[in-house]
Write an enzyme that holds these catalytic residues in place. Sequence first.
Site, mmCIF file in Angstrom:
data_model
loop_
_atom_site.group_PDB
_atom_site.id
_atom_site.type_symbol
_atom_site.label_atom_id
_atom_site.label_comp_id
_atom_site.label_asym_id
_atom_site.label_seq_id
_atom_site.Cartn_x
_atom_site.Cartn_y
_atom_site.Cartn_z
ATOM 1 C CB THR A 18 -2.454 0.099 7.819
ATOM 2 O OG1 THR A 18 -2.571 -1.217 8.357
ATOM 3 C CG2 THR A 18 -1.269 0.813 8.442
ATOM 4 C CG ASP A 19 -5.341 0.798 3.140
ATOM 5 O OD1 ASP A 19 -4.202 0.265 3.128
ATOM 6 O OD2 ASP A 19 -5.651 1.725 2.376
ATOM 7 C CG PHE A 20 -6.391 -3.734 1.116
ATOM 8 C CD1 PHE A 20 -5.649 -4.080 0.002
ATOM 9 C CD2 PHE A 20 -7.301 -2.696 1.010
ATOM 10 C CE1 PHE A 20 -5.815 -3.398 -1.196
ATOM 11 C CE2 PHE A 20 -7.472 -2.021 -0.175
ATOM 12 C CZ PHE A 20 -6.729 -2.364 -1.289
#
Length: 136
Positions: A18-20
């Site tokens: 995932t990203d932030f």
Amino acid sequence: MSDRLTGRLGVRVYYEDTDFSGRVYHASYLRFLERGRTEWLRGFGFGHREIAGATGVVFAVRRLQIEYLAPALMDDLLDVETRVSDVRGASLAFRQRIVRDSRELVTAAVLVAAIRDDRPARIPDSLRRAIVQGAA
């Protein structure tokens, strides 16, 4: 996608995917799709290392078209569906999708080239026969 030429792979989304924002990072889908194609190949009784060792042929992505339709989130369980759509002399064309609970999140058209010594090579006959028999 539902027949003997279609492979399915379950993938759990982890934090590293995932990203932030907690959504799957766009490049992570490429890894999921690659795993789907690798497991599709294994479903026909072939592994990348086995093919390379026996024939010198390796596979490389030549073209990729991808559409991101909806996000996947951390902890989601995804299904990667992989189907060969065309078998050519030195390439395989795939249609792939990633779904969650029957909702399509990603679609991709992938052209994979067979290569030996940095040049196009015919797909090994044993693999070609297995695919053709799977289509019958």
